[in-house]
Design a protein around this motif. Structure first.
Motif, mmCIF file in Angstrom:
data_model
loop_
_atom_site.group_PDB
_atom_site.id
_atom_site.type_symbol
_atom_site.label_atom_id
_atom_site.label_comp_id
_atom_site.label_asym_id
_atom_site.label_seq_id
_atom_site.Cartn_x
_atom_site.Cartn_y
_atom_site.Cartn_z
ATOM 1 N N ASP A 1 -18.944 61.033 -13.434
ATOM 2 C CA ASP A 1 -20.324 61.367 -13.783
ATOM 3 C C ASP A 1 -21.311 60.629 -12.886
ATOM 4 N N LEU A 2 -20.854 59.543 -12.255
ATOM 5 C CA LEU A 2 -21.700 58.742 -11.374
ATOM 6 C C LEU A 2 -20.872 58.178 -10.237
ATOM 7 N N LEU A 3 -21.336 58.390 -9.030
ATOM 8 C CA LEU A 3 -20.817 57.724 -7.840
ATOM 9 C C LEU A 3 -21.957 56.905 -7.265
ATOM 10 N N PHE A 4 -21.798 55.586 -7.238
ATOM 11 C CA PHE A 4 -22.871 54.693 -6.808
ATOM 12 C C PHE A 4 -22.365 53.814 -5.665
ATOM 13 N N VAL A 5 -23.035 53.903 -4.512
ATOM 14 C CA VAL A 5 -22.674 53.088 -3.350
ATOM 15 C C VAL A 5 -23.653 51.926 -3.248
ATOM 16 N N ASN A 6 -23.127 50.721 -3.374
ATOM 17 C CA ASN A 6 -23.971 49.533 -3.405
ATOM 18 C C ASN A 6 -23.885 48.693 -2.135
ATOM 19 N N ALA A 7 -22.765 48.725 -1.434
ATOM 20 C CA ALA A 7 -22.473 47.755 -0.381
ATOM 21 C C ALA A 7 -23.495 47.771 0.750
ATOM 22 N N ALA A 8 -23.838 46.568 1.244
ATOM 23 C CA ALA A 8 -24.757 46.421 2.379
ATOM 24 C C ALA A 8 -24.636 45.007 2.922
ATOM 25 N N VAL A 9 -25.083 44.812 4.168
ATOM 26 C CA VAL A 9 -25.095 43.482 4.779
ATOM 27 C C VAL A 9 -26.468 43.220 5.393
ATOM 28 N N ASP A 10 -26.743 41.937 5.607
ATOM 29 C CA ASP A 10 -27.949 41.513 6.310
ATOM 30 C C ASP A 10 -27.550 40.400 7.261
ATOM 31 N N ARG A 11 -28.057 40.422 8.451
ATOM 32 C CA ARG A 11 -27.678 39.419 9.446
ATOM 33 C C ARG A 11 -28.861 38.570 9.893
ATOM 34 N N THR B 1 -24.933 47.315 15.738
ATOM 35 C CA THR B 1 -23.905 48.295 15.390
ATOM 36 C C THR B 1 -23.295 47.994 14.031
ATOM 37 N N GLU B 2 -22.982 46.714 13.786
ATOM 38 C CA GLU B 2 -22.370 46.338 12.508
ATOM 39 C C GLU B 2 -23.277 46.688 11.329
ATOM 40 N N VAL B 3 -24.542 46.324 11.417
ATOM 41 C CA VAL B 3 -25.450 46.547 10.299
ATOM 42 C C VAL B 3 -25.697 48.043 10.081
ATOM 43 N N MET B 4 -25.870 48.787 11.153
ATOM 44 C CA MET B 4 -26.109 50.223 11.006
ATOM 45 C C MET B 4 -24.879 50.953 10.453
ATOM 46 N N ILE B 5 -23.699 50.560 10.902
ATOM 47 C CA ILE B 5 -22.481 51.192 10.389
ATOM 48 C C ILE B 5 -22.312 50.889 8.907
ATOM 49 N N THR B 6 -22.544 49.628 8.527
ATOM 50 C CA THR B 6 -22.339 49.235 7.132
ATOM 51 C C THR B 6 -23.409 49.793 6.207
ATOM 52 N N ASN B 7 -24.667 49.713 6.609
ATOM 53 C CA ASN B 7 -25.770 50.030 5.703
ATOM 54 C C ASN B 7 -26.187 51.488 5.728
ATOM 55 N N ALA B 8 -25.951 52.194 6.832
ATOM 56 C CA ALA B 8 -26.437 53.572 6.946
ATOM 57 C C ALA B 8 -25.308 54.594 7.065
ATOM 58 N N LEU B 9 -24.400 54.383 8.020
ATOM 59 C CA LEU B 9 -23.350 55.372 8.250
ATOM 60 C C LEU B 9 -22.305 55.384 7.142
ATOM 61 N N SER B 10 -21.794 54.225 6.784
ATOM 62 C CA SER B 10 -20.685 54.167 5.833
ATOM 63 C C SER B 10 -21.021 54.691 4.438
ATOM 64 N N PRO B 11 -22.208 54.397 3.868
ATOM 65 C CA PRO B 11 -22.511 54.986 2.558
ATOM 66 C C PRO B 11 -22.461 56.511 2.554
ATOM 67 N N LEU B 12 -22.906 57.123 3.643
ATOM 68 C CA LEU B 12 -22.876 58.585 3.687
ATOM 69 C C LEU B 12 -21.462 59.105 3.879
ATOM 70 N N ARG B 13 -20.653 58.369 4.623
ATOM 71 C CA ARG B 13 -19.242 58.749 4.728
ATOM 72 C C ARG B 13 -18.574 58.693 3.360
ATOM 73 N N VAL B 14 -18.919 57.673 2.566
ATOM 74 C CA VAL B 14 -18.371 57.568 1.213
ATOM 75 C C VAL B 14 -18.774 58.781 0.374
ATOM 76 N N LEU B 15 -20.049 59.125 0.419
ATOM 77 C CA LEU B 15 -20.506 60.268 -0.369
ATOM 78 C C LEU B 15 -19.792 61.538 0.037
ATOM 79 N N GLU B 16 -19.647 61.750 1.330
ATOM 80 C CA GLU B 16 -18.994 62.974 1.796
ATOM 81 C C GLU B 16 -17.521 63.006 1.395
ATOM 82 N N ALA B 17 -16.860 61.844 1.433
ATOM 83 C CA ALA B 17 -15.436 61.793 1.119
ATOM 84 C C ALA B 17 -15.151 61.961 -0.370
#
Length: 231
Positions: free
Chosen positions: A81-91, A105-121
């Motif tokens: 009923d809920l898929l919630f993506v919380n993970a993020a980093v700050d440098r 690259t690390e911050v953009m992959i973790t905070n922007a790209l990866s959450p959307l990959r999770v949603l799609e998967a």
């Protein structure tokens, strides 16, 4: 009179901080929760044991496509009923010209790209009328960016918000509620010890918003009070 069926949630990034408090708060309200952590140990397994089966732990390094595919396979047949993506980093607080390419690259992959990959998967596990949500920040609001500082983190959250807009456009007819959530400035490893909010204060309000918005159409960018955050 039949019993109310349990609601099921998957929280990505629940080893500590906001994600851990979110998993606990959902369980406290009667949800069945699956919560992910990148590493063994930490606080999450003890919380899961305390909830006596209501909170289960899964392993996931969100930036690993292989681990994400393996999690999807393990969860086959689950209905969320809920898929919630919380993970993020700050440098840290560096002007952008002092940010290395690797850090960017690390911050953009973790905070922007990866959450959307999770949603799609994992989006096909979410029931019609269910919710997909991502933890954002008002620091990702372009119109509110009027103070110096944390340029890379702000850029990553703005990118996350833009990608979520694209996601919502592409999946406009799937019947799922889509939310970007600003939980406020909290005293976490990410937010620092001087932040005005404790997660135990903010997260119950966030869950109130999640429950109130269930079934709402389209994408919204909301704060912990349910108020719209400007893009």
């Amino acid at each position: 009179m039949s019993a109310t069926p349990h609601r099921h949630a998957l929280v990505i990034g629940a080893s500590r901080g906001l994600g851990l408090v979110l998993a606990d708060e959902l369980a406290r309200r009667g949800w069945r929760v699956i919560a992910t952590t990148r590493t063994e140990g930490g606080e999450l397994p003890a919380h899961a044991e305390a909830w006596k089966g209501q909170l289960k732990v899964e392993s996931l390094e969100m930036t690993s496509s292989g681990q994400l595919a393996a999690l999807r396979e393990r969860l086959d047949g689950c209905r969320l009923d809920l898929l919630f993506v919380n993970a993020a980093v700050d440098r840290g607080n560096l002007p952008i010209d002092e940010v290395s390419t690797d850090m960017f690259t690390e911050v953009m992959i973790t905070n922007a790209l990866s959450p959307l990959r999770v949603l799609e998967a994992l989006r096909d596990l979410v029931a019609p009328g269910g919710t997909v949500a991502v933890m954002s920040s008002d620091q990702g609001s372009v119109s509110r960016n009027t103070e110096d500082g944390y340029e890379l983190y702000k850029a990553s959250k703005a990118a996350l918000n833009q990608l979520m807009r694209s996601y919502a456009t592409r999946h406009a007819d799937d019947g799922q509620t889509k939310l970007l959530i600003d939980p406020g400035h909290n005293r976490t490893r990410l937010g620092g010890p001087d932040a005005p909010l404790a997660p135990q204060e903010s997260i119950p309000a966030v869950v109130d918003v999640l429950e109130a918005q269930a079934g709402a159409p389209g994408l919204q960018f909301l704060d912990l009070h349910g108020e719209t955050v400007p893009w």
